[in-house]
Design a protein around this motif. Structure first.
Motif, PDB file in Angstrom:
ATOM      1  N   GLY A 122       0.817  -1.218   0.000  1.00 23.31           N
ATOM      2  CA  GLY A 122       0.000   0.000   0.000  1.00 23.31           C
ATOM      3  C   GLY A 122       0.844   1.258   0.000  1.00 23.31           C
ATOM      4  O   GLY A 122       0.540   2.228  -0.704  1.00 23.31           O
ATOM      5  N   VAL A 123       1.930   1.249   0.775  1.00 24.28           N
ATOM      6  CA  VAL A 123       2.836   2.408   0.804  1.00 24.28           C
ATOM      7  C   VAL A 123       3.473   2.618  -0.560  1.00 24.28           C
ATOM      8  O   VAL A 123       3.532   3.753  -1.072  1.00 24.28           O
ATOM      9  CB  VAL A 123       3.919   2.219   1.901  1.00 24.28           C
ATOM     10  CG1 VAL A 123       5.032   3.244   1.766  1.00 24.28           C
ATOM     11  CG2 VAL A 123       3.292   2.290   3.284  1.00 24.28           C
TER      12      VAL A 123
ATOM     13  N   LYS B 149       4.026   5.450  -5.678  1.00 22.83           N
ATOM     14  CA  LYS B 149       4.079   5.401  -7.147  1.00 22.83           C
ATOM     15  C   LYS B 149       3.023   6.317  -7.756  1.00 22.83           C
ATOM     16  O   LYS B 149       3.284   6.977  -8.765  1.00 22.83           O
ATOM     17  CB  LYS B 149       3.878   3.967  -7.631  1.00 22.83           C
ATOM     18  CG  LYS B 149       4.004   3.817  -9.139  1.00 22.83           C
ATOM     19  CD  LYS B 149       4.758   2.583  -9.471  1.00 22.83           C
ATOM     20  CE  LYS B 149       4.871   2.402 -10.953  1.00 22.83           C
ATOM     21  NZ  LYS B 149       6.220   2.586 -11.411  1.00 22.83           N
ATOM     22  N   LEU B 150       1.850   6.354  -7.159  1.00 24.52           N
ATOM     23  CA  LEU B 150       0.804   7.224  -7.687  1.00 24.52           C
ATOM     24  C   LEU B 150       1.114   8.699  -7.488  1.00 24.52           C
ATOM     25  O   LEU B 150       0.705   9.539  -8.289  1.00 24.52           O
ATOM     26  CB  LEU B 150      -0.540   6.874  -7.035  1.00 24.52           C
ATOM     27  CG  LEU B 150      -1.142   5.525  -7.446  1.00 24.52           C
ATOM     28  CD1 LEU B 150      -2.376   5.226  -6.618  1.00 24.52           C
ATOM     29  CD2 LEU B 150      -1.474   5.502  -8.927  1.00 24.52           C
TER      30      LEU B 150
ATOM     31  N   SER C  38      10.525  10.915 -13.094  1.00 24.25           N
ATOM     32  CA  SER C  38      11.591  10.429 -12.209  1.00 24.25           C
ATOM     33  C   SER C  38      11.315   8.969 -11.834  1.00 24.25           C
ATOM     34  O   SER C  38      10.880   8.659 -10.745  1.00 24.25           O
ATOM     35  CB  SER C  38      11.673  11.290 -10.949  1.00 24.25           C
ATOM     36  OG  SER C  38      10.483  11.166 -10.202  1.00 24.25           O
ATOM     37  N   ALA C  39      11.570   8.094 -12.762  1.00 23.04           N
ATOM     38  CA  ALA C  39      11.300   6.669 -12.546  1.00 23.04           C
ATOM     39  C   ALA C  39      12.557   5.947 -12.075  1.00 23.04           C
ATOM     40  O   ALA C  39      12.788   4.800 -12.403  1.00 23.04           O
ATOM     41  CB  ALA C  39      10.777   6.043 -13.827  1.00 23.04           C
ATOM     42  N   GLY C  40      13.382   6.594 -11.279  1.00 23.73           N
ATOM     43  CA  GLY C  40      14.664   6.043 -10.847  1.00 23.73           C
ATOM     44  C   GLY C  40      14.545   4.810  -9.980  1.00 23.73           C
ATOM     45  O   GLY C  40      14.816   3.695 -10.410  1.00 23.73           O
TER      46      GLY C  40
ATOM     47  N   GLN D  34      11.807   3.508  -8.354  1.00 26.91           N
ATOM     48  CA  GLN D  34      10.438   3.107  -8.073  1.00 26.91           C
ATOM     49  C   GLN D  34      10.247   1.623  -8.350  1.00 26.91           C
ATOM     50  O   GLN D  34      10.897   1.047  -9.220  1.00 26.91           O
ATOM     51  CB  GLN D  34       9.452   3.911  -8.930  1.00 26.91           C
ATOM     52  CG  GLN D  34       9.356   5.356  -8.543  1.00 26.91           C
ATOM     53  CD  GLN D  34       8.305   6.074  -9.375  1.00 26.91           C
ATOM     54  OE1 GLN D  34       7.634   5.460 -10.185  1.00 26.91           O
ATOM     55  NE2 GLN D  34       8.170   7.367  -9.154  1.00 26.91           N
ATOM     56  N   GLN D  35       9.344   1.032  -7.604  1.00 26.16           N
ATOM     57  CA  GLN D  35       8.989  -0.370  -7.828  1.00 26.16           C
ATOM     58  C   GLN D  35       8.021  -0.451  -8.999  1.00 26.16           C
ATOM     59  O   GLN D  35       7.255   0.468  -9.253  1.00 26.16           O
ATOM     60  CB  GLN D  35       8.328  -0.960  -6.584  1.00 26.16           C
ATOM     61  CG  GLN D  35       9.223  -0.998  -5.369  1.00 26.16           C
ATOM     62  CD  GLN D  35      10.378  -1.974  -5.529  1.00 26.16           C
ATOM     63  OE1 GLN D  35      10.237  -3.000  -6.170  1.00 26.16           O
ATOM     64  NE2 GLN D  35      11.516  -1.636  -4.966  1.00 26.16           N
ATOM     65  N   GLY D  36       8.034  -1.580  -9.692  1.00 23.33           N
ATOM     66  CA  GLY D  36       7.125  -1.765 -10.811  1.00 23.33           C
ATOM     67  C   GLY D  36       5.715  -2.087 -10.333  1.00 23.33           C
ATOM     68  O   GLY D  36       5.486  -2.465  -9.180  1.00 23.33           O
ATOM     69  N   TRP D  37       4.755  -1.961 -11.244  1.00 19.49           N
ATOM     70  CA  TRP D  37       3.361  -2.241 -10.914  1.00 19.49           C
ATOM     71  C   TRP D  37       3.163  -3.699 -10.548  1.00 19.49           C
ATOM     72  O   TRP D  37       2.345  -4.036  -9.687  1.00 19.49           O
ATOM     73  CB  TRP D  37       2.452  -1.844 -12.076  1.00 19.49           C
ATOM     74  CG  TRP D  37       2.319  -0.363 -12.254  1.00 19.49           C
ATOM     75  CD1 TRP D  37       2.823   0.377 -13.278  1.00 19.49           C
ATOM     76  CD2 TRP D  37       1.632   0.546 -11.392  1.00 19.49           C
ATOM     77  NE1 TRP D  37       2.507   1.697 -13.095  1.00 19.49           N
ATOM     78  CE2 TRP D  37       1.763   1.826 -11.942  1.00 19.49           C
ATOM     79  CE3 TRP D  37       0.940   0.399 -10.197  1.00 19.49           C
ATOM     80  CZ2 TRP D  37       1.226   2.951 -11.355  1.00 19.49           C
ATOM     81  CZ3 TRP D  37       0.398   1.536  -9.612  1.00 19.49           C
ATOM     82  CH2 TRP D  37       0.538   2.786 -10.183  1.00 19.49           C
ATOM     83  N   GLY D  38       3.895  -4.581 -11.188  1.00 18.15           N
ATOM     84  CA  GLY D  38       3.772  -6.009 -10.885  1.00 18.15           C
ATOM     85  C   GLY D  38       4.208  -6.336  -9.463  1.00 18.15           C
ATOM     86  O   GLY D  38       3.566  -7.127  -8.759  1.00 18.15           O
ATOM     87  N   THR D  39       5.317  -5.734  -9.028  1.00 13.15           N
ATOM     88  CA  THR D  39       5.797  -5.948  -7.662  1.00 13.15           C
ATOM     89  C   THR D  39       4.784  -5.445  -6.647  1.00 13.15           C
ATOM     90  O   THR D  39       4.501  -6.116  -5.649  1.00 13.15           O
ATOM     91  CB  THR D  39       7.145  -5.232  -7.458  1.00 13.15           C
ATOM     92  OG1 THR D  39       8.078  -5.707  -8.432  1.00 13.15           O
ATOM     93  CG2 THR D  39       7.685  -5.465  -6.063  1.00 13.15           C
TER      94      THR D  39
END
Length: 130
Positions: free
Chosen positions: A53-54, A59-60, A66-68, A70-75
């Motif tokens: 959730g965090v 991500k939202l 700045s996608a340095g 960040q975790q992917g949507w799948g993760t």
């Protein structure tokens, strides 16, 4: 003195009897480990659910450019799904998954075994006869 003796006998009679043999010890240990393991899995599931959730909120709210780190949507989706499943299922979920694997192993191992005799095997090694 008789009253004390009667009270002691009544108290002793109401105590549960516990067996101190190896079988009882192992059965009780198995039950206790399943309880503790299930609670640990539920705790880890809750942690995964909260962390998913965090990460989702981060991500939202992040800048798309700045996608340095960040975790992917799948993760994020897997953290939320697996965390929720473990948080509510715990030991029973893992036991159900494990019993499905046990059934697969039983099904795969249930076939017949073909045994070659030594004569057939030696003919195979020497090659075709002329």
């Amino acid at each position: 003195m008789a009253k004390i003796y009667e009270a002691a006998v009544l108290t002793q009679a109401s105590l549960p009897s516990a067996a101190w043999d190896l079988t009882s010890f192992l059965q009780n240990a198995k039950s206790q480990i399943q309880l503790w393991g299930g609670l640990l899995l539920m705790l880890l599931g809750a942690v995964g659910l909260v962390w998913g959730g965090v990460l989702l909120i981060k991500k939202l709210m992040a800048n798309p450019q700045s996608a340095g780190h960040q975790q992917g949507w799948g993760t994020i989706a897997l953290l939320i799904l697996v965390g929720g499943a473990l948080g509510t299922g715990g030991w029973s979920l893992m036991s159900t998954i494990g019993s499905g694997g046990q059934q697969t192993i039983t099904d795969l191992g249930g076939g017949t075994v073909i045994i070659q005799t030594a004569d057939q095997f030696s003919g195979f090694l020497s090659g075709p006869s002329k």
